[in-house]
Design a protein around this motif. Sequence first.
Motif, PDB file in Angstrom:
ATOM      1  N   GLY A  75      -7.163  -6.437   9.689  1.00 34.63           N
ATOM      2  CA  GLY A  75      -7.366  -7.504   8.718  1.00 34.63           C
ATOM      3  C   GLY A  75      -6.133  -7.864   7.899  1.00 34.63           C
ATOM      4  N   GLU A  76      -5.029  -7.205   8.142  1.00 31.72           N
ATOM      5  CA  GLU A  76      -3.831  -7.452   7.353  1.00 31.72           C
ATOM      6  C   GLU A  76      -3.140  -8.736   7.811  1.00 31.72           C
ATOM      7  N   VAL A  77      -2.769  -9.564   6.862  1.00 31.75           N
ATOM      8  CA  VAL A  77      -2.066 -10.810   7.131  1.00 31.75           C
ATOM      9  C   VAL A  77      -0.773 -10.804   6.321  1.00 31.75           C
ATOM     10  N   PHE A  78       0.303 -11.231   6.947  1.00 28.03           N
ATOM     11  CA  PHE A  78       1.596 -11.224   6.284  1.00 28.03           C
ATOM     12  C   PHE A  78       2.083 -12.632   6.002  1.00 28.03           C
ATOM     13  N   ASP A  79       2.713 -12.776   4.875  1.00 26.32           N
ATOM     14  CA  ASP A  79       3.499 -13.960   4.558  1.00 26.32           C
ATOM     15  C   ASP A  79       4.771 -13.457   3.878  1.00 26.32           C
ATOM     16  N   PHE A  80       5.689 -14.359   3.606  1.00 32.55           N
ATOM     17  CA  PHE A  80       6.960 -13.931   3.043  1.00 32.55           C
ATOM     18  C   PHE A  80       6.771 -13.253   1.687  1.00 32.55           C
ATOM     19  N   ALA A  81       5.892 -13.771   0.855  1.00 37.48           N
ATOM     20  CA  ALA A  81       5.681 -13.195  -0.475  1.00 37.48           C
ATOM     21  C   ALA A  81       5.215 -11.743  -0.384  1.00 37.48           C
ATOM     22  N   LYS A  82       4.313 -11.459   0.532  1.00 40.71           N
ATOM     23  CA  LYS A  82       3.811 -10.091   0.703  1.00 40.71           C
ATOM     24  C   LYS A  82       4.941  -9.165   1.155  1.00 40.71           C
ATOM     25  N   LEU A  83       5.730  -9.604   2.121  1.00 41.69           N
ATOM     26  CA  LEU A  83       6.834  -8.779   2.610  1.00 41.69           C
ATOM     27  C   LEU A  83       7.876  -8.552   1.515  1.00 41.69           C
ATOM     28  N   LYS A  84       8.209  -9.602   0.792  1.00 40.89           N
ATOM     29  CA  LYS A  84       9.209  -9.487  -0.283  1.00 40.89           C
ATOM     30  C   LYS A  84       8.722  -8.567  -1.396  1.00 40.89           C
ATOM     31  N   ALA A  85       7.427  -8.530  -1.629  1.00 40.96           N
ATOM     32  CA  ALA A  85       6.876  -7.676  -2.677  1.00 40.96           C
ATOM     33  C   ALA A  85       6.756  -6.216  -2.234  1.00 40.96           C
ATOM     34  N   GLU A  86       6.373  -5.972  -0.980  1.00 38.88           N
ATOM     35  CA  GLU A  86       6.067  -4.611  -0.535  1.00 38.88           C
ATOM     36  C   GLU A  86       7.240  -3.868   0.108  1.00 38.88           C
ATOM     37  N   TRP A  87       8.117  -4.576   0.756  1.00 40.41           N
ATOM     38  CA  TRP A  87       9.185  -3.925   1.518  1.00 40.41           C
ATOM     39  C   TRP A  87      10.136  -3.106   0.654  1.00 40.41           C
ATOM     40  N   PRO A  88      10.618  -3.634  -0.485  1.00 44.67           N
ATOM     41  CA  PRO A  88      11.540  -2.827  -1.296  1.00 44.67           C
ATOM     42  C   PRO A  88      10.942  -1.476  -1.724  1.00 44.67           C
ATOM     43  N   THR A  89       9.688  -1.468  -2.082  1.00 40.50           N
ATOM     44  CA  THR A  89       9.033  -0.224  -2.485  1.00 40.50           C
ATOM     45  C   THR A  89       8.922   0.734  -1.309  1.00 40.50           C
ATOM     46  N   LEU A  90       8.543   0.216  -0.158  1.00 33.43           N
ATOM     47  CA  LEU A  90       8.456   1.051   1.041  1.00 33.43           C
ATOM     48  C   LEU A  90       9.802   1.703   1.347  1.00 33.43           C
TER      49      LEU A  90
END
Length: 164
Positions: A75-90
């Motif tokens: 059910g996970e959907v990606f957009d640029f905002a999600k990647l920009k928000a989550e990637w640095p923390t990961l």
Amino acid sequence: MRIEKELLACHLDYSRWATLRVLEAIAKLPPERIAEDRHSSFGGILGTMTHLFQADRAWYHRCLGESHYPAKQEGEVFDFAKLKAEWPTLLANFAAWLRAQDDARLAGTLFWRSFMGEDRTERIDKILLHVVNHASYHRGQLMMLVKQTGGETIGTDLILYPGI
């Protein structure tokens, strides 16, 4: 060949720096350019970014001991905002995990199930180099796609990394 923790940490930090630079370059593009299919191996910019994020996340979770962690979450959907928000923390969490390990752990092996369903075992230090190399490969693709859309490319070569 044993790979020392400090070298692995340096490479993982470099990879984080380079990925964040790529995110900055992509952020300057219009949203429709980020989402468009450019008929590359993962469609386009968003597809390539999603693939790379999912791979980074899967390897991080595998290193935490979740050997069957799937690349794609239901059910996970990606957009640029999600990647920009989550990637640095990961990426920060991955670097922190590495620094918390001792040399014996990093020289040890990790069991995981591949995305193809194959059970695998490999040295952790080699896996971490793979993570960095995989990211470098796809960042190159991303910069090519950015250039094709008329965007401004940036340098992400290791020689440009100020952390060494």
